[in-house]
Design a protein around this motif. Structure first.
Motif, mmCIF file in Angstrom:
data_model
loop_
_atom_site.group_PDB
_atom_site.id
_atom_site.type_symbol
_atom_site.label_atom_id
_atom_site.label_comp_id
_atom_site.label_asym_id
_atom_site.label_seq_id
_atom_site.Cartn_x
_atom_site.Cartn_y
_atom_site.Cartn_z
ATOM 1 N N ARG A 1 3.304 -5.556 3.040
ATOM 2 C CA ARG A 1 2.260 -6.369 3.646
ATOM 3 C C ARG A 1 1.291 -6.977 2.633
ATOM 4 O O ARG A 1 1.114 -8.186 2.594
ATOM 5 C CB ARG A 1 1.499 -5.564 4.701
ATOM 6 C CG ARG A 1 0.618 -6.437 5.561
ATOM 7 C CD ARG A 1 -0.037 -5.674 6.660
ATOM 8 N NE ARG A 1 0.826 -5.400 7.801
ATOM 9 C CZ ARG A 1 1.104 -6.273 8.759
ATOM 10 N NH1 ARG A 1 0.623 -7.491 8.710
ATOM 11 N NH2 ARG A 1 1.865 -5.920 9.765
ATOM 12 N N VAL A 2 0.625 -6.169 1.848
ATOM 13 C CA VAL A 2 -0.344 -6.733 0.894
ATOM 14 C C VAL A 2 0.254 -6.877 -0.502
ATOM 15 O O VAL A 2 -0.436 -7.221 -1.450
ATOM 16 C CB VAL A 2 -1.652 -5.907 0.823
ATOM 17 C CG1 VAL A 2 -2.301 -5.835 2.190
ATOM 18 C CG2 VAL A 2 -1.380 -4.497 0.299
ATOM 19 N N SER B 1 -6.080 -4.868 5.911
ATOM 20 C CA SER B 1 -4.774 -5.011 5.266
ATOM 21 C C SER B 1 -3.844 -5.935 6.020
ATOM 22 O O SER B 1 -2.770 -6.261 5.535
ATOM 23 C CB SER B 1 -4.115 -3.641 5.156
ATOM 24 O OG SER B 1 -3.875 -3.149 6.469
ATOM 25 N N ALA C 1 -2.632 -5.023 8.929
ATOM 26 C CA ALA C 1 -1.839 -4.167 9.822
ATOM 27 C C ALA C 1 -2.616 -3.817 11.094
ATOM 28 O O ALA C 1 -2.344 -2.811 11.737
ATOM 29 C CB ALA C 1 -1.422 -2.898 9.088
ATOM 30 N N ARG D 1 -8.067 5.907 5.122
ATOM 31 C CA ARG D 1 -6.728 6.509 5.186
ATOM 32 C C ARG D 1 -6.615 7.596 6.254
ATOM 33 O O ARG D 1 -6.133 8.693 5.996
ATOM 34 C CB ARG D 1 -6.327 7.020 3.800
ATOM 35 C CG ARG D 1 -6.061 5.857 2.866
ATOM 36 C CD ARG D 1 -5.825 6.248 1.438
ATOM 37 N NE ARG D 1 -4.680 7.097 1.268
ATOM 38 C CZ ARG D 1 -4.252 7.544 0.068
ATOM 39 N NH1 ARG D 1 -4.906 7.176 -1.014
ATOM 40 N NH2 ARG D 1 -3.212 8.303 -0.020
ATOM 41 N N LEU E 1 0.802 -1.227 0.000
ATOM 42 C CA LEU E 1 0.000 0.000 0.000
ATOM 43 C C LEU E 1 0.833 1.274 0.000
ATOM 44 O O LEU E 1 0.460 2.247 -0.664
ATOM 45 C CB LEU E 1 -0.998 -0.019 1.164
ATOM 46 C CG LEU E 1 -2.175 -0.969 0.921
ATOM 47 C CD1 LEU E 1 -2.949 -1.222 2.212
ATOM 48 C CD2 LEU E 1 -3.118 -0.409 -0.147
ATOM 49 N N TYR F 1 4.032 6.499 -0.865
ATOM 50 C CA TYR F 1 4.926 6.720 0.279
ATOM 51 C C TYR F 1 6.115 5.767 0.198
ATOM 52 O O TYR F 1 5.955 4.612 -0.177
ATOM 53 C CB TYR F 1 4.196 6.454 1.606
ATOM 54 C CG TYR F 1 3.009 7.349 1.851
ATOM 55 C CD1 TYR F 1 3.189 8.642 2.327
ATOM 56 C CD2 TYR F 1 1.725 6.899 1.602
ATOM 57 C CE1 TYR F 1 2.103 9.467 2.548
ATOM 58 C CE2 TYR F 1 0.621 7.718 1.817
ATOM 59 C CZ TYR F 1 0.815 9.004 2.283
ATOM 60 O OH TYR F 1 -0.263 9.815 2.501
ATOM 61 N N LEU G 1 -3.620 2.573 5.242
ATOM 62 C CA LEU G 1 -3.792 2.891 3.824
ATOM 63 C C LEU G 1 -4.801 2.007 3.118
ATOM 64 O O LEU G 1 -5.097 2.211 1.944
ATOM 65 C CB LEU G 1 -2.432 2.762 3.109
ATOM 66 C CG LEU G 1 -1.310 3.654 3.633
ATOM 67 C CD1 LEU G 1 -0.020 3.392 2.858
ATOM 68 C CD2 LEU G 1 -1.691 5.119 3.535
ATOM 69 N N ASP G 2 -5.342 1.013 3.810
ATOM 70 C CA ASP G 2 -6.258 0.077 3.170
ATOM 71 C C ASP G 2 -7.576 0.764 2.816
ATOM 72 O O ASP G 2 -8.180 1.416 3.648
ATOM 73 C CB ASP G 2 -6.458 -1.110 4.124
ATOM 74 C CG ASP G 2 -7.834 -1.719 4.054
ATOM 75 O OD1 ASP G 2 -8.306 -1.970 2.927
ATOM 76 O OD2 ASP G 2 -8.432 -1.952 5.114
ATOM 77 N N CYS H 1 0.165 4.156 -2.668
ATOM 78 C CA CYS H 1 -0.317 5.478 -2.266
ATOM 79 C C CYS H 1 0.783 6.537 -2.345
ATOM 80 O O CYS H 1 0.559 7.700 -1.994
ATOM 81 C CB CYS H 1 -0.876 5.431 -0.846
ATOM 82 S SG CYS H 1 -2.320 4.368 -0.694
ATOM 83 N N GLU I 1 2.714 -1.071 7.128
ATOM 84 C CA GLU I 1 2.144 -1.485 5.846
ATOM 85 C C GLU I 1 3.211 -1.934 4.852
ATOM 86 O O GLU I 1 2.885 -2.417 3.777
ATOM 87 C CB GLU I 1 1.375 -0.313 5.211
ATOM 88 C CG GLU I 1 0.514 0.473 6.182
ATOM 89 C CD GLU I 1 -0.960 0.150 6.043
ATOM 90 O OE1 GLU I 1 -1.281 -0.914 5.479
ATOM 91 O OE2 GLU I 1 -1.773 0.967 6.489
#
Lengths: 528, 134
Positions: free
Chosen positions: A104-105, B63, B65, B39, A85, A91, B12-13, A89, A101
């Protein structure tokens, strides 16, 4: 439930269908003939099987590279890259707000150095790669072009797709960065760039899938997606630098296939026909290849459930069959453990085998559009198309997609439908096996999900620090400054500048921030 | 008096189907719902929780997290002097993490598939057993 029997999207269904329900013959010419209701190619899947493309990517570039090489070794024919993510996004992995994050995904990509590792020993001139990336799609495209160059593969040979569909991110998936207007400009830049320089790479995959997962039904999914497609094409055409025939062949689409078997088949057939008409009639396309609706799909997503999770294997198999009978060009079959976790190697392999059994054992790929002429399928295709047009007309009347998104109208429509479905499942009007009927006390299985360990994260941060230390600060400064200057003007294509930034080892976050300074950030309407 | 609930997605998910369904179900059940959207930074969630004087903060995280984001939100609430606000968490949460979430500050955890009626009932009970906000 009382009243007529309905499809999942609410289309009333007759007890049976007959000859009177068939459309006029010119609406269903043979496969490979405009408007392509029966498929894009006269020989169906004989000439080319659909691409078996399993979405994967996690943790560090090293781990993902290993998984990709495994999947290719097992017969996968394309790669589908999942990004984490922060990368999606905009970052960097060392940004203080995103530490949990990282990796992670999906896989973390901060600079070209990560992309070089991700595609190490993978021949980019023969493998096609799809990136589920939107906000930062242009940057990932720049990475891919630059990695190709490092491997000695000219950009004209690169094949693949970036999703690059920001409109649905504002509505459903949430990896937006900048507001709609400048985002559309950047997307148009990528479309022009690919048409001119990376001709075998699809610059955009207009995705309905995420509307669907957020709650939209099959008809809404198709309608919203075609409207997005129109919005992007309008943007490019309005610049007056390119005709529709110069870029439309590189526009592709992406959907979820869920559980209502015939409705899904009808959705793909109706979408193909409608898009063909739009491209020819709205934009005056002369080349039939421009009018083709190229579709990738996912079987799975929100149609999968946690209770009795092995039932998902069966769901995915049926959905995969519907996708193929609907004529898709590529498919990802989800693994049964997706409701809980990133799939294990075992579950990912089983998902791959599901497609291989379908492709090589069932015989469904031997004849083009085997359901063509079915009373029911043709009637349902017509009805889906009619309803799709109705929704599209309504959105046009409301001022188009950007308007519908900024006002929250579209988000409201999807939330309404999600709520309706939730109620139908709660009340038992819609049966979900193992969830609201045929339940058992079976506990959800404890799956071994993937966790990027501290070591992996540390290695990612270490590499980022190393890149920052060893790159040329002057090159970075100049590349970013040039990007910022160009972003302030409307008539400069930003892609070559992003490729320069990539080659200078600028980070994703640095490029994104330069553009934020020019364009600001999107403000979400919080509609529920 | 209606119980005030803040529903938000930290991190962020962007998968907000569940958060929106929960927000709607709570509103229909008579809660006063403030929906923040996706977010959201933990500090921002805490600040708005204080400003809106909510009794409950509901976090939705798909996510993976969840542990870290729950801990950060609970810490941010404490730092804002709002440690009496109840934090609950929903999303894609494996069984093995329920205990970790409770340690991180969650009063209740609602994994994917929790029936909405059950969730509403649970929040009613939690809010009635908590001390009233001034």
């Amino acid at each position: 439930m009382d009243g007529p029997v309905r499809s999942e999207a609410g289309i009333p269904l007759a007890t049976s269908y007959g000859a009177a329900d068939l459309p006029a013959a010119d609406a269903i010419p043979p496969p490979g003939v405009f408007p392509f209701t029966r498929g894009n190619f006269p020989d169906g899947y004989r000439g080319r099987l659909w691409t078996i493309r399993q979405y994967s990517g996690f943790g560090s570039p090293e781990e993902s590279n290993e998984r990709y090489r495994y999947l290719l070794g097992q017969g996968a024919t394309g790669l589908s890259v999942a990004l984490d993510l922060p990368t999606q996004c905009g970052y960097d992995s060392d940004h203080p707000d995103v530490e949990e994050e990282v990796g992670r995904v999906g896989v973390a990509l901060d600079t070209l150095a990560d992309a070089e590792i991700l595609f190490d020993s993978i021949p980019l001139d023969s493998v096609s790669t799809s990136f589920t990336i939107n906000g930062t799609a242009a940057i990932l495209l720049a990475f891919y072009v630059a990695v190709g160059e490092k491997q000695g593969v000219d950009r004209v040979k690169l094949r693949g797709t970036i999703q690059n569909d920001i409109l649905k991110e504002y509505v459903a998936r949430g990896t937006w960065i900048w507001p709609p207007r400048p985002s559309l400009r950047l997307i148009a830049d990528t479309i022009e760039f690919c048409a001119a320089e990376v001709p075998r790479f699809n610059a955009i995959s207009v995705a309905g899938a995420h509307f669907r997962d957020a709650g939209a039904n099959a008809v809404q999914e198709m309608a919203f997606t075609l409207m997005d497609g129109i919005t992007y094409c309008d943007e490019v055409v309005a610049r007056g630098r390119m005709t529709i025939d110069e870029f439309a062949p590189q526009v592709s689409f992406f959907f979820y296939t869920h559980g209502d078997f015939f409705e899904e088949i009808a959705k793909y057939r109706a979408g193909r026909r409608r898009w063909a008409h739009i491209v020819r009639e709205r934009y005056g396309a002369k080349d039939d290849r421009s009018c083709m609706f190229r579709v990738g799909c996912v079987s799975g997503g929100a149609s999968l459930y946690a209770p009795q999770a092995h039932n998902n294997i069966v769901r995915v198999a049926y959905e995969a069959l519907a996708s193929v009978l609907g004529g898709v060009q590529s498919m990802f079959t989800a693994a049964w453990d997706e409701p809980f976790a990133i799939p294990t190697e075992d579950s990912a392999t089983l998902a791959l085998r599901t497609q291989q059994v379908l492709a090589y054992e069932t015989g469904v790929a031997k004849v083009a559009d085997p359901l063509g002429g079915s009373y029911y399928v043709e009637a349902l295709t017509d009805e889906v198309e009619r309803r799709v047009v109705e929704i599209m007309d309504d959105l046009e009347r409301r001022g188009g997609m950007v308007q519908a998104i900024e006002s929250g109208h579209l988000q409201g429509l999807i939330a309404d439908e999600a709520f309706r479905v939730q109620q139908a499942v709660s009340s038992g009007d819609r049966t979900i096996v193992g969830v609201n009927r045929f339940r058992t006390d079976e506990k959800p299985p404890e799956v071994e999900g993937y966790e990027m360990d501290e070591k992996g994260r540390a290695r990612q941060l270490g590499r980022l620090a190393e890149v920052k230390r060893t790159r040329s600060a002057t090159e970075v400064r100049e590349a970013l400054a040039a990007l910022g200057t160009a972003a302030a003007k409307d008539d400069v294509n930003l892609m070559p500048l992003l490729v320069d930034c990539a080659k200078a080892y600028c980070t994703v976050g640095e490029m994104v921030d330069v553009l934020k300074e020019q364009w600001g950030e999107f403000q979400q309407p919080a509609v529920f | 008096m209606a119980v005030r609930v803040l529903v938000a997605k930290p991190g962020l998910d962007g998968h907000d189907r569940g958060a929106k369904l929960v927000a709607r179900a709570l509103r229909d059940a008579g809660f006063e719902v403030i929906y923040l959207g996706i977010r959201q930074r933990p500090e921002a969630i805490a600040a708005i929780a204080v400003q809106e004087d909510v009794q409950i903060v509901g976090l939705s995280i798909l996510s993976g997290a969840h542990v870290s984001l729950t801990r950060k939100t609970a810490e941010a609430l404490r730092a804002a002097g709002a440690d009496d606000v109840i934090v609950v968490v929903g999303g894609t949460i494996p069984n093995r993490d329920v205990g970790r979430l409770e340690e991180a500050g969650a009063a209740a955890v609602y994994p994917t598939g929790t029936p909405l009626e059950e969730l509403v009932q649970s929040l009613r009970e939690l809010s009635s057993s908590a001390p009233a906000r001034s």
